[in-house]
Motif scaffolding. Sequence first.
Motif, PDB file in Angstrom:
ATOM      1  N   PRO A  54      28.616  49.742  50.020  1.00  0.00           N
ATOM      2  CA  PRO A  54      28.819  49.175  48.681  1.00  0.00           C
ATOM      3  C   PRO A  54      30.043  49.714  47.941  1.00  0.00           C
ATOM      4  O   PRO A  54      29.962  50.127  46.781  1.00  0.00           O
ATOM      5  CB  PRO A  54      27.510  49.531  47.951  1.00  0.00           C
ATOM      6  N   GLU A  55      31.183  49.622  48.644  1.00  0.00           N
ATOM      7  CA  GLU A  55      32.475  49.895  48.009  1.00  0.00           C
ATOM      8  C   GLU A  55      33.300  48.604  47.985  1.00  0.00           C
ATOM      9  O   GLU A  55      34.232  48.477  47.218  1.00  0.00           O
ATOM     10  CB  GLU A  55      33.242  50.967  48.793  1.00  0.00           C
ATOM     11  N   LYS A  56      32.940  47.652  48.863  1.00  0.00           N
ATOM     12  CA  LYS A  56      33.660  46.376  48.940  1.00  0.00           C
ATOM     13  C   LYS A  56      33.056  45.410  47.917  1.00  0.00           C
ATOM     14  O   LYS A  56      31.936  45.598  47.450  1.00  0.00           O
ATOM     15  CB  LYS A  56      33.549  45.794  50.359  1.00  0.00           C
ATOM     16  N   PRO A  70      29.019  43.716  48.276  1.00  0.00           N
ATOM     17  CA  PRO A  70      27.894  44.662  48.164  1.00  0.00           C
ATOM     18  C   PRO A  70      27.958  45.528  46.908  1.00  0.00           C
ATOM     19  O   PRO A  70      26.923  45.919  46.370  1.00  0.00           O
ATOM     20  CB  PRO A  70      28.020  45.508  49.432  1.00  0.00           C
ATOM     21  N   LEU A  71      29.184  45.814  46.428  1.00  0.00           N
ATOM     22  CA  LEU A  71      29.286  46.605  45.189  1.00  0.00           C
ATOM     23  C   LEU A  71      28.681  45.824  44.017  1.00  0.00           C
ATOM     24  O   LEU A  71      27.938  46.378  43.196  1.00  0.00           O
ATOM     25  CB  LEU A  71      30.750  46.947  44.885  1.00  0.00           C
ATOM     26  N   MET A  72      28.993  44.530  43.964  1.00  0.00           N
ATOM     27  CA  MET A  72      28.483  43.713  42.864  1.00  0.00           C
ATOM     28  C   MET A  72      26.958  43.593  42.938  1.00  0.00           C
ATOM     29  O   MET A  72      26.273  43.651  41.923  1.00  0.00           O
ATOM     30  CB  MET A  72      29.132  42.320  42.878  1.00  0.00           C
ATOM     31  N   VAL A 104      35.702  43.618  37.736  1.00  0.00           N
ATOM     32  CA  VAL A 104      36.566  42.593  38.343  1.00  0.00           C
ATOM     33  C   VAL A 104      38.017  43.003  38.098  1.00  0.00           C
ATOM     34  O   VAL A 104      38.429  43.209  36.951  1.00  0.00           O
ATOM     35  CB  VAL A 104      36.260  41.209  37.724  1.00  0.00           C
ATOM     36  N   TYR A 105      38.783  43.116  39.188  1.00  0.00           N
ATOM     37  CA  TYR A 105      40.179  43.556  39.050  1.00  0.00           C
ATOM     38  C   TYR A 105      41.043  42.437  38.455  1.00  0.00           C
ATOM     39  O   TYR A 105      40.964  41.277  38.894  1.00  0.00           O
ATOM     40  CB  TYR A 105      40.779  43.905  40.417  1.00  0.00           C
ATOM     41  N   GLY A 106      41.908  42.809  37.505  1.00  0.00           N
ATOM     42  CA  GLY A 106      42.883  41.862  36.958  1.00  0.00           C
ATOM     43  C   GLY A 106      42.191  40.660  36.340  1.00  0.00           C
ATOM     44  O   GLY A 106      41.194  40.794  35.623  1.00  0.00           O
ATOM     45  N   ARG A 144      46.329  35.927  47.479  1.00  0.00           N
ATOM     46  CA  ARG A 144      45.528  34.901  48.195  1.00  0.00           C
ATOM     47  C   ARG A 144      45.623  35.064  49.703  1.00  0.00           C
ATOM     48  O   ARG A 144      46.705  35.286  50.243  1.00  0.00           O
ATOM     49  CB  ARG A 144      46.025  33.506  47.818  1.00  0.00           C
ATOM     50  N   TYR A 145      44.463  34.959  50.358  1.00  0.00           N
ATOM     51  CA  TYR A 145      44.404  34.861  51.817  1.00  0.00           C
ATOM     52  C   TYR A 145      43.691  33.554  52.169  1.00  0.00           C
ATOM     53  O   TYR A 145      42.753  33.150  51.472  1.00  0.00           O
ATOM     54  CB  TYR A 145      43.560  35.981  52.451  1.00  0.00           C
ATOM     55  N   ALA A 146      44.100  32.934  53.263  1.00  0.00           N
ATOM     56  CA  ALA A 146      43.361  31.781  53.804  1.00  0.00           C
ATOM     57  C   ALA A 146      43.685  31.702  55.286  1.00  0.00           C
ATOM     58  O   ALA A 146      44.804  31.989  55.703  1.00  0.00           O
ATOM     59  CB  ALA A 146      43.784  30.492  53.100  1.00  0.00           C
TER      60      ALA A 146
HETATM   61  P1  TYD Z   1      37.507  44.129  48.968  1.00  0.00           P
HETATM   62  O1  TYD Z   1      36.077  43.807  49.186  1.00  0.00           O
HETATM   63  O2  TYD Z   1      37.894  45.534  48.680  1.00  0.00           O
HETATM   64  O3  TYD Z   1      38.311  43.557  50.224  1.00  0.00           O
HETATM   65  P2  TYD Z   1      39.907  43.370  50.444  1.00  0.00           P
HETATM   66  O4  TYD Z   1      40.639  44.145  49.425  1.00  0.00           O
HETATM   67  O5  TYD Z   1      40.072  43.917  51.811  1.00  0.00           O
HETATM   68  O6  TYD Z   1      40.154  41.892  50.346  1.00  0.00           O
HETATM   69  O7  TYD Z   1      38.043  43.242  47.764  1.00  0.00           O
HETATM   70  C1  TYD Z   1      37.896  41.826  47.792  1.00  0.00           C
HETATM   71  C2  TYD Z   1      38.546  41.294  46.532  1.00  0.00           C
HETATM   72  O8  TYD Z   1      37.792  41.736  45.403  1.00  0.00           O
HETATM   73  C3  TYD Z   1      39.953  41.791  46.333  1.00  0.00           C
HETATM   74  O9  TYD Z   1      40.733  40.747  45.744  1.00  0.00           O
HETATM   75  C4  TYD Z   1      39.794  42.922  45.331  1.00  0.00           C
HETATM   76  C5  TYD Z   1      38.598  42.486  44.498  1.00  0.00           C
HETATM   77  N1  TYD Z   1      37.762  43.582  43.953  1.00  0.00           N
HETATM   78  C6  TYD Z   1      37.420  43.577  42.590  1.00  0.00           C
HETATM   79  O10 TYD Z   1      37.829  42.688  41.821  1.00  0.00           O
HETATM   80  N2  TYD Z   1      36.643  44.597  42.121  1.00  0.00           N
HETATM   81  C7  TYD Z   1      36.200  45.604  42.932  1.00  0.00           C
HETATM   82  O11 TYD Z   1      35.515  46.535  42.418  1.00  0.00           O
HETATM   83  C8  TYD Z   1      36.541  45.586  44.312  1.00  0.00           C
HETATM   84  C9  TYD Z   1      36.064  46.670  45.240  1.00  0.00           C
HETATM   85  C10 TYD Z   1      37.316  44.541  44.789  1.00  0.00           C
END
Ligand code: TYD
Length: 361
Positions: free
Chosen positions: A198-200, A203-205, A217-219, A299-301
């Motif tokens: 649960p760092e990704k 699973p973190l959410m 949520v980043y950015g 973006r990835y696809a």
């Molecule tokens: P992540 O699961 O870390 O995978 P990756 O960076 O390898 O794609 O992140 C997936 C997406 O979610 C990525 O755009 C970053 C974003 N993210 C958040 O917005 N908040 C978070 O706490 C995390 C861990 C990731």
Amino acid sequence: MQTVLVTGGAGFIGSNFVHYLLGAEPQARVINLDALTYAGSLENLVDLPAPERHIFVQGDICDAGLVESLFQQYEIQVVVHFAAETHVDRSIVDPGAFVRTNIQGTYTLLEAARKAWSAAPQAPGRTFRFHHVSTDEVYGALKPGEPAFSETTPYAPNSPYAATKAASDHLVRAYGHTFGLPVTISNCSNNYGPRQYPEKLIPLMIANGLAGRPLPVYGDGQQVRDWLYVEDHCQAIWTVVRRGVPGETYNIGGGNQPPNLEVVETLCAILDEYQPAAPYCPHRSLIQFVADRPGHDRRYAIDMTRIQQELNWRPSHTLASGLVKTAAWYLANQGWVRKIQQQESYQQWLARNYSQRGDMK
Ligand code: TYD
Ligand code: NAD
């Protein structure tokens, strides 16, 4: 019996692969080499379908003596190489661990495989395969409207994680080209499903949502990933091992590309249904926009044409069906989640990664 060396088989995808392979292939014996870093756990290997065909070895893929001894001791015919440092945010904090495991570790395995393979010429009907599991992040980020990543997209890794995976891909390809080692590579998109640390994001959410903690949520949350359910990925890998052409690369995707915020909102709606009486319902009230990741790929696809047309593989889960299954697994396995949440190293990671980001609302 076919003996398969799986590296990183106590981690997320590796453990799902071990479960899958032992269930799907009655003739497969698995040697599972894993260092049990923070991301690996023997708990991921309980309830295996055929534990008598699974041998676990705790060890480091950078340990040449150990790796060579495994090739000598067991008649290894297939290597499926998952072991890696995998979290982009950690690669920003500590790139050295990524260089060591992802590059040096892959080199060590390739050397041991090459020695074993060239010392024992293959009997008729017997094949050798070194399969390297890699990521779509080696291709960099797509701009709006740019076509999805194909196997011929030039490499342009942006994070230290992606750069070390790119380096390992190049090494694998070179061992195929120079020494004739029968290698295949798969570059796949973001996985999700049971047993993901649960760092990704997903699973973190779920873990934070269940505990009523903020959902960071980043950015602007508009970054896009191509989400692939882990079981579909395991099936695809085994398809490539059995039917893929040595020397070739196969891109694997899920065909689901919503922005991150939509993924988080969908998860919140699923959690609302599972625990309508929770004091923090609706769970979307827990969402917090926080400072973005440095160098964040937008973006990835994945273009899956090759694996679909040549190997007749396609994913069987939609994101909606996969997320429901995933949330159900985390709900049913809250002890697994809580154990990690109680670890000091996990709490330190959360503090390190999130305390500086602040709340952008
Ligand atoms: P992540 O699961 O870390 O995978 P990756 O960076 O390898 O794609 O992140 C997936 C997406 O979610 C990525 O755009 C970053 C974003 N993210 C958040 O917005 N908040 C978070 O706490 C995390 C861990 C990731
Ligand atoms: P993970 O972080 O969950 O697990 C990695 C496993 O490797 C752990 O069990 C860990 O103990 C082990 N490991 C780490 N360093 C090791 C070392 N030096 N020696 C032996 N074992 C070691 O990773 P994951 O998400 O399951 O990813 C597996 C593979 O798939 C990686 O190669 C990754 O690059 C690739 N991949 C992952 C994703 C994804 O979304 N998770 C997407 C594309 C590709």
